[in-house]
Motif scaffolding. Structure first.
Motif, PDB file in Angstrom:
ATOM      1  N   LEU A 123      -5.600  -2.377  -5.114  1.00  0.00           N
ATOM      2  CA  LEU A 123      -5.612  -0.948  -4.795  1.00  0.00           C
ATOM      3  C   LEU A 123      -5.813  -0.189  -6.095  1.00  0.00           C
ATOM      4  N   CYS A 127     -13.003   5.272   6.945  1.00  0.00           N
ATOM      5  CA  CYS A 127     -13.218   5.164   5.501  1.00  0.00           C
ATOM      6  C   CYS A 127     -14.384   6.030   5.031  1.00  0.00           C
ATOM      7  N   ALA A 173       0.833  -1.210   0.000  1.00  0.00           N
ATOM      8  CA  ALA A 173       0.000   0.000   0.000  1.00  0.00           C
ATOM      9  C   ALA A 173       0.866   1.258   0.000  1.00  0.00           C
ATOM     10  N   ILE A 188      -9.660   0.212  -1.709  1.00  0.00           N
ATOM     11  CA  ILE A 188      -8.942  -0.940  -1.179  1.00  0.00           C
ATOM     12  C   ILE A 188      -9.907  -2.118  -1.246  1.00  0.00           C
ATOM     13  N   THR A 195     -13.014   2.677   0.896  1.00  0.00           N
ATOM     14  CA  THR A 195     -12.468   3.812   0.164  1.00  0.00           C
ATOM     15  C   THR A 195     -11.955   4.855   1.143  1.00  0.00           C
ATOM     16  N   VAL A 196     -10.724   5.318   0.902  1.00  0.00           N
ATOM     17  CA  VAL A 196     -10.102   6.350   1.727  1.00  0.00           C
ATOM     18  C   VAL A 196      -9.807   7.543   0.825  1.00  0.00           C
ATOM     19  N   VAL A 254      -4.633   4.508   4.800  1.00  0.00           N
ATOM     20  CA  VAL A 254      -4.657   3.402   3.831  1.00  0.00           C
ATOM     21  C   VAL A 254      -3.867   2.224   4.382  1.00  0.00           C
TER      22      VAL A 254
END
Length: 139
Positions: A65, A106, A19, A74, A123-124, A42
């Motif tokens: 990713l 998130c 990541a 993610i 999702t970030v 993340v």
């Protein structure tokens, strides 16, 4: 997009490194802004999701990713079809808070069964909002 498969004893540290490398490359090569907060969030989310897959699902897990619309998606697939459930808050409980943490930081979170196993997507947001607040869902 980046994809990685994890089997054996190394998955959590390797997933975090994957990541970090993915986001570092997104910044350096593609000029995508990634806040320090996003970099940490993340890695935290990847760590928690891969840890759960490693602990509760037999066999490999897959990490995908992808950057889309100012966020990183993610996705973690594993072989266990059992859908995880966040437990009710309990200050006396030691451990098992990972899913609660993931859902709190998130922007979006979903779980679905696959023909084999399940897939969790989180999702970030990659940038903080203009007011300097984290761009998470529950913050």
């Amino acid at each position: 997009m980046s994809a990685a498969s994890f089997v054996g004893d190394e998955p959590v540290a390797e997933a975090r490194d994957t990541a970090r490398r993915f986001l570092t490359e997104a910044q350096a090569v593609h000029g995508i802004p990634v806040s320090g907060r996003a970099m940490g969030m993340v890695q935290l989310v990847v760590s928690e999701l891969v840890t759960n897959a490693y602990k509760y699902a037999p066999g490999p897990c897959l990490l995908d990713l992808e950057v889309n619309d100012g966020a990183v998606e993610i996705s973690v697939w594993d072989t266990d079809p059992t859908l995880p459930v966040a437990r009710a808050a309990d200050p006396g409980r030691v451990g098992q808070h990972g899913l609660e943490i993931v859902m709190a930081v998130c922007h979006s979170f979903e779980v679905r069964r696959e023909p084999v196993g399940k897939r969790i997507k989180a999702t970030v947001m990659l940038a903080d909002d203009p007011g300097g607040h984290p761009a998470g869902r529950l913050m």
